[in-house]
Design a protein around this motif. Structure first.
Motif, PDB file in Angstrom:
ATOM      1  N   LYS A  45     -12.654 100.816 -16.490  1.00  0.00           N
ATOM      2  CA  LYS A  45     -13.095 100.991 -15.017  1.00  0.00           C
ATOM      3  C   LYS A  45     -13.125 102.409 -14.756  1.00  0.00           C
ATOM      4  O   LYS A  45     -13.975 102.985 -14.373  1.00  0.00           O
ATOM      5  CB  LYS A  45     -12.234 100.354 -13.927  1.00  0.00           C
ATOM      6  N   LEU A  50     -16.022 104.129 -16.637  1.00  0.00           N
ATOM      7  CA  LEU A  50     -17.091 103.635 -15.894  1.00  0.00           C
ATOM      8  C   LEU A  50     -17.308 104.642 -14.554  1.00  0.00           C
ATOM      9  O   LEU A  50     -18.521 105.291 -14.312  1.00  0.00           O
ATOM     10  CB  LEU A  50     -17.111 102.271 -15.305  1.00  0.00           C
ATOM     11  N   LYS A  76     -20.269 107.239 -14.023  1.00  0.00           N
ATOM     12  CA  LYS A  76     -21.074 107.318 -12.941  1.00  0.00           C
ATOM     13  C   LYS A  76     -21.205 108.755 -12.018  1.00  0.00           C
ATOM     14  O   LYS A  76     -22.112 109.142 -11.729  1.00  0.00           O
ATOM     15  CB  LYS A  76     -20.783 106.307 -11.950  1.00  0.00           C
ATOM     16  N   VAL A 116     -26.498 102.189 -12.383  1.00  0.00           N
ATOM     17  CA  VAL A 116     -25.843 100.635 -12.651  1.00  0.00           C
ATOM     18  C   VAL A 116     -26.192  99.677 -14.002  1.00  0.00           C
ATOM     19  O   VAL A 116     -25.263  99.325 -14.747  1.00  0.00           O
ATOM     20  CB  VAL A 116     -25.964  99.752 -11.073  1.00  0.00           C
ATOM     21  N   LEU A 141     -24.718 101.346 -17.029  1.00  0.00           N
ATOM     22  CA  LEU A 141     -23.163 100.895 -16.938  1.00  0.00           C
ATOM     23  C   LEU A 141     -22.874  99.491 -17.224  1.00  0.00           C
ATOM     24  O   LEU A 141     -22.088  99.150 -18.219  1.00  0.00           O
ATOM     25  CB  LEU A 141     -22.373 101.338 -15.675  1.00  0.00           C
ATOM     26  N   ARG A 142     -23.687  98.737 -16.755  1.00  0.00           N
ATOM     27  CA  ARG A 142     -23.711  97.460 -17.120  1.00  0.00           C
ATOM     28  C   ARG A 142     -23.880  97.004 -18.595  1.00  0.00           C
ATOM     29  O   ARG A 142     -23.081  96.327 -19.503  1.00  0.00           O
ATOM     30  CB  ARG A 142     -24.630  96.341 -16.248  1.00  0.00           C
ATOM     31  N   CYS A 157     -20.647  94.049 -18.738  1.00  0.00           N
ATOM     32  CA  CYS A 157     -20.076  93.286 -17.505  1.00  0.00           C
ATOM     33  C   CYS A 157     -21.309  93.227 -16.665  1.00  0.00           C
ATOM     34  O   CYS A 157     -22.495  93.638 -16.804  1.00  0.00           O
ATOM     35  CB  CYS A 157     -18.973  94.331 -17.275  1.00  0.00           C
ATOM     36  N   LYS A 161     -22.878  93.184 -12.613  1.00  0.00           N
ATOM     37  CA  LYS A 161     -23.269  94.555 -11.902  1.00  0.00           C
ATOM     38  C   LYS A 161     -22.129  94.291 -10.869  1.00  0.00           C
ATOM     39  O   LYS A 161     -21.940  95.363 -10.296  1.00  0.00           O
ATOM     40  CB  LYS A 161     -24.545  94.215 -11.253  1.00  0.00           C
ATOM     41  N   HIS A 167     -19.027  93.890 -11.300  1.00  0.00           N
ATOM     42  CA  HIS A 167     -18.015  94.671 -11.646  1.00  0.00           C
ATOM     43  C   HIS A 167     -18.207  96.018 -11.271  1.00  0.00           C
ATOM     44  O   HIS A 167     -17.057  96.751 -11.114  1.00  0.00           O
ATOM     45  CB  HIS A 167     -17.696  94.244 -13.080  1.00  0.00           C
ATOM     46  N   VAL A 168     -19.212  96.597 -11.636  1.00  0.00           N
ATOM     47  CA  VAL A 168     -19.584  97.791 -11.709  1.00  0.00           C
ATOM     48  C   VAL A 168     -19.576  98.256 -10.112  1.00  0.00           C
ATOM     49  O   VAL A 168     -18.920  99.488  -9.893  1.00  0.00           O
ATOM     50  CB  VAL A 168     -21.074  98.359 -12.119  1.00  0.00           C
ATOM     51  N   TYR A 169     -20.026  97.738  -9.305  1.00  0.00           N
ATOM     52  CA  TYR A 169     -20.231  98.046  -7.871  1.00  0.00           C
ATOM     53  C   TYR A 169     -18.677  98.082  -7.277  1.00  0.00           C
ATOM     54  O   TYR A 169     -18.276  99.026  -6.579  1.00  0.00           O
ATOM     55  CB  TYR A 169     -21.064  97.139  -7.023  1.00  0.00           C
ATOM     56  N   ILE A 220     -16.667 101.121  -8.668  1.00  0.00           N
ATOM     57  CA  ILE A 220     -17.303 102.248  -7.849  1.00  0.00           C
ATOM     58  C   ILE A 220     -16.754 102.357  -6.248  1.00  0.00           C
ATOM     59  O   ILE A 220     -16.331 103.229  -5.864  1.00  0.00           O
ATOM     60  CB  ILE A 220     -18.920 102.584  -7.876  1.00  0.00           C
TER      61      ILE A 220
END
Length: 118
Positions: free
Chosen positions: A12, A15, A19, A26, A29-30, A35, A37, A39-41, A44
């Motif tokens: 994380k 990531l 970013k 996104v 990163l996915r 992972c 999306k 998880h990405v959001y 962040i």
């Protein structure tokens, strides 16, 4: 289709850095972290909290996997129920676990609980 993974705290942080510093999208990163999306959001959105956890883990020498404690009592009770059922050779799978988790959350008067597929 590739298997989706749960992000460790270390991932994380990587990531978030990608970013911020490299302006990765996104989608990129996915793909890179394999992972969802969400998880990405979430990473962040919670970057300050995650950085704080990272620093405390780094300083304490603890592992880097983040465990949600929001519903810790529900998870603990569900695990005990699961172990008890398995020791009796009962077939326990997804929907049954979800139903029991929801029931336990109601008994504990836990608000905003929603049993997941995971």
């Amino acid at each position: 289709m590739s298997k989706k993974t749960t992000l460790t705290l270390s991932n994380k942080i990587k990531l978030i850095e990608l970013k911020q510093q490299e302006n990765f999208s996104v989608k990129d990163l996915r793909v890179k972290f394999k992972c969802e999306k969400t998880h990405v959001y979430e990473a962040i959105e919670n970057k300050d909290k995650l950085m704080e956890q990272w620093m405390s883990c780094k300083n304490s020498g603890k592992g880097k996997r983040v465990v949600s404690v929001e519903f810790e009592q529900v998870e603990r009770d569900l695990y005990r129920w699961f172990i008890s059922g398995r020791s009796k050779s009962l077939p326990i799978f997804g929907p049954i676990l979800q139903a029991e988790a929801t029931k336990l959350a109601e008994e504990l008067r836990t608000s905003n609980f929603m049993a997941s597929n995971g």
